[in-house]
Design an enzyme around this catalytic site. Structure first.
Site, PDB file in Angstrom:
ATOM      1  N   TRP A 167     -36.757   8.231 -68.027  1.00 48.49           N
ATOM      2  CA  TRP A 167     -37.663   7.598 -68.992  1.00 48.49           C
ATOM      3  C   TRP A 167     -37.993   8.534 -70.136  1.00 48.49           C
ATOM      4  O   TRP A 167     -38.058   8.113 -71.290  1.00 48.49           O
ATOM      5  CB  TRP A 167     -38.944   7.104 -68.304  1.00 48.49           C
ATOM      6  CG  TRP A 167     -38.684   6.044 -67.274  1.00 48.49           C
ATOM      7  CD1 TRP A 167     -38.953   6.109 -65.935  1.00 48.49           C
ATOM      8  CD2 TRP A 167     -38.100   4.742 -67.499  1.00 48.49           C
ATOM      9  NE1 TRP A 167     -38.574   4.935 -65.313  1.00 48.49           N
ATOM     10  CE2 TRP A 167     -38.049   4.088 -66.241  1.00 48.49           C
ATOM     11  CE3 TRP A 167     -37.603   4.077 -68.621  1.00 48.49           C
ATOM     12  CZ2 TRP A 167     -37.523   2.796 -66.087  1.00 48.49           C
ATOM     13  CZ3 TRP A 167     -37.083   2.801 -68.467  1.00 48.49           C
ATOM     14  CH2 TRP A 167     -37.046   2.168 -67.214  1.00 48.49           C
ATOM     15  N   ASP A 212     -46.487   8.871 -71.469  1.00 47.36           N
ATOM     16  CA  ASP A 212     -46.031   7.640 -70.824  1.00 47.36           C
ATOM     17  C   ASP A 212     -46.570   7.695 -69.400  1.00 47.36           C
ATOM     18  O   ASP A 212     -46.086   8.464 -68.580  1.00 47.36           O
ATOM     19  CB  ASP A 212     -44.496   7.585 -70.837  1.00 47.36           C
ATOM     20  CG  ASP A 212     -43.951   6.406 -70.028  1.00 47.36           C
ATOM     21  OD1 ASP A 212     -44.750   5.604 -69.498  1.00 47.36           O
ATOM     22  OD2 ASP A 212     -42.707   6.292 -69.938  1.00 47.36           O
ATOM     23  N   LYS A 237     -46.373  -1.654 -62.738  1.00 42.51           N
ATOM     24  CA  LYS A 237     -46.408  -0.754 -61.579  1.00 42.51           C
ATOM     25  C   LYS A 237     -47.815  -0.698 -60.980  1.00 42.51           C
ATOM     26  O   LYS A 237     -47.992  -1.017 -59.826  1.00 42.51           O
ATOM     27  CB  LYS A 237     -45.943   0.651 -61.960  1.00 42.51           C
ATOM     28  CG  LYS A 237     -44.437   0.825 -61.962  1.00 42.51           C
ATOM     29  CD  LYS A 237     -43.816   0.657 -63.291  1.00 42.51           C
ATOM     30  CE  LYS A 237     -42.296   0.781 -63.262  1.00 42.51           C
ATOM     31  NZ  LYS A 237     -41.783   1.332 -64.506  1.00 42.51           N
TER      32      LYS A 237
HETATM   33  C1  PLP Z   1     -40.920   1.483 -65.511  1.00 42.19           C
HETATM   34  C2  PLP Z   1     -41.104   2.588 -66.496  1.00 42.19           C
HETATM   35  C3  PLP Z   1     -40.779   2.430 -67.854  1.00 42.19           C
HETATM   36  C4  PLP Z   1     -40.157   1.178 -68.394  1.00 42.19           C
HETATM   37  O1  PLP Z   1     -41.097   0.208 -68.537  1.00 42.19           O
HETATM   38  P1  PLP Z   1     -40.754  -1.201 -69.203  1.00 42.19           P
HETATM   39  O2  PLP Z   1     -42.106  -1.835 -69.187  1.00 42.19           O
HETATM   40  O3  PLP Z   1     -39.756  -1.866 -68.333  1.00 42.19           O
HETATM   41  O4  PLP Z   1     -40.243  -0.956 -70.568  1.00 42.19           O
HETATM   42  C5  PLP Z   1     -41.031   3.480 -68.706  1.00 42.19           C
HETATM   43  N1  PLP Z   1     -41.561   4.626 -68.279  1.00 42.19           N
HETATM   44  C6  PLP Z   1     -41.874   4.820 -66.984  1.00 42.19           C
HETATM   45  C7  PLP Z   1     -42.463   6.125 -66.543  1.00 42.19           C
HETATM   46  C8  PLP Z   1     -41.659   3.806 -66.055  1.00 42.19           C
HETATM   47  O5  PLP Z   1     -41.973   3.995 -64.759  1.00 42.19           O
END
Ligand code: PLP
Length: 367
Positions: free
Chosen positions: A105, A175, A199
């Protein structure tokens, strides 16, 4: 309602939600808050939805202890859009941004930021299979970097920062998609916090974005309307039709969290759950945990079986016992147990009991 057939859901996202919330949502489908409108059929301009939006925003502020002067937005496009959008709003052409790259990511975030300015990886662990998180001092931040970006929890590899990385006084962008509200996070030490909801916060299709006054001050009129933090903020996340369903579910998830000890409650449960699993992984070298010990994640735990031929059997037997979502991400392989906020402890107990019995039955083939 028939809940008996729900599995132990270790999926990495969209992830398991509290059953009380799922039932509350189901009950709101035909008629929400006695308004006569169904949850999927109600105008975002209605009083009922305005109230939901207010609830969601207030809960986020309260649970995450968001400073009053910060902006809270509910956007679409996932965390993946924020890779680009955060850089587009904050970074100007030719300016520098430094990225700590701890997994897939972060790599994607860096790639998008490179489209805007001089974004650079200042630390990565790819040669080592993304097993670790950097220590302060392992990296050098450029003197004139505008911000430092990091990924608080690495969903694919199962690593996690256990303290906020040093940014030498530079603004931080994080993030936090896979650990927000699940571990301690001091929002006031960040300028941008973003997280896809699926999540730890609710369903897919909503992205929580929290912005400091500094971050908002960086946004210029040149940024296209739908990518512009200022415009979304001035319309309170309703410049266009928001994800009404997703925001409603998120508000119910936060209300559940508030009834169950807030973020502190979640943290306590997550420590307990992850300890149970790590204890089993450390008990015998039949298992090979992926992350180095000091970088282990409390949200996603990844490991291999020493004899990798056994993995397929492991996953098949697990599935027969109602343990689902355990297959590792395709880029890593092996096994991954995602244990976000709303995975019950009982699911981890069932998993670990299965692991113990599996080890006994296959140990002779494991070495
Ligand atoms: C799942 C995830 C993403 C991607 O998220 P989307 O909502 O599918 O774009 C980005 N960063 C992290 C750390 C993630 O766990």
């Amino acid at each position: 309602m028939e809940n008996n057939n729900r599995i132990h859901n270790f999926g990495a996202g969209p992830a398991v939600l509290p059953i009380e919330v799922v039932e509350e949502v189901a009950n709101s489908l035909p008629n929400i808050s006695s308004s006569g409108f169904g949850l999927l059929e109600i105008s975002h301009r209605s009083d009922v939805f305005q109230e939901i939006m207010k609830d969601a925003t207030n809960s986020v502020r309260k649970v995450l202890n968001v400073p009053d002067e910060y902006t809270v937005l509910f956007l679409q496009g996932g965390a993946s859009l924020q890779f680009y959008m955060s850089a587009l709003n904050i970074l100007k052409e030719g300016e520098k941004a430094d990225y700590l790259v701890t997994g897939g990511w972060s790599k994607k975030a860096l790639k998008e930021a490179k489209r805007i300015g001089d974004a650079q990886c200042i630390w990565d662990d790819e040669h080592n299979g993304f097993r670790t998180i950097p220590e302060d001092g392992d990296y050098t931040i450029r003197e004139d970097a505008v911000y430092v970006h990091y990924t608080s929890n690495n969903t694919l590899y199962g690593t996690q920062y256990h303290k906020i990385p040093d940014s030498k006084g530079k603004p931080r962008i994080v993030d936090a998609s896979s650990d927000i509200t699940g571990v301690h996070m001091d929002i006031s030490k960040h300028e941008v916090v973003y997280a896809g909801a699926q999540k730890n916060l609710g369903p897919s299709g909503v992205t929580l974005v929290i912005l400091s006054p500094w971050a908002m001050s960086r946004v210029t009129d040149n940024v296209p309307t739908m990518l512009n933090y200022q415009i979304h903020s001035s319309k309170e996340s309703m410049y266009n039709t928001p994800n009404t369903f997703g925001i409603y579910v998120l508000s119910r998830v936060f209300a559940w969290l508030e009834r169950n000890g807030g973020m502190e409650g979640a943290i306590k449960r997550n420590i307990e759950k992850s300890n149970i699993l790590y204890e089993e992984l450390d008990r015998t070298d039949f298992w090979e945990p992926h992350a180095s010990k000091s970088s282990r994640s409390r949200m996603n735990v990844t490991w291999k079986i020493k004899n990798q031929e056994l993995e397929e059997i492991f996953l098949k037997e697990a599935s027969e016992l109602g343990l689902g979502g355990l297959k590792g991400h395709r880029s890593v392989g092996g096994i991954r147990a995602s244990m976000y906020n709303y995975l019950p402890k009982q699911s981890v107990v069932v998993l670990v009991n299965f692991m113990k019995s599996f080890e006994v039955r296959y140990a002779s083939k494991g070495k």
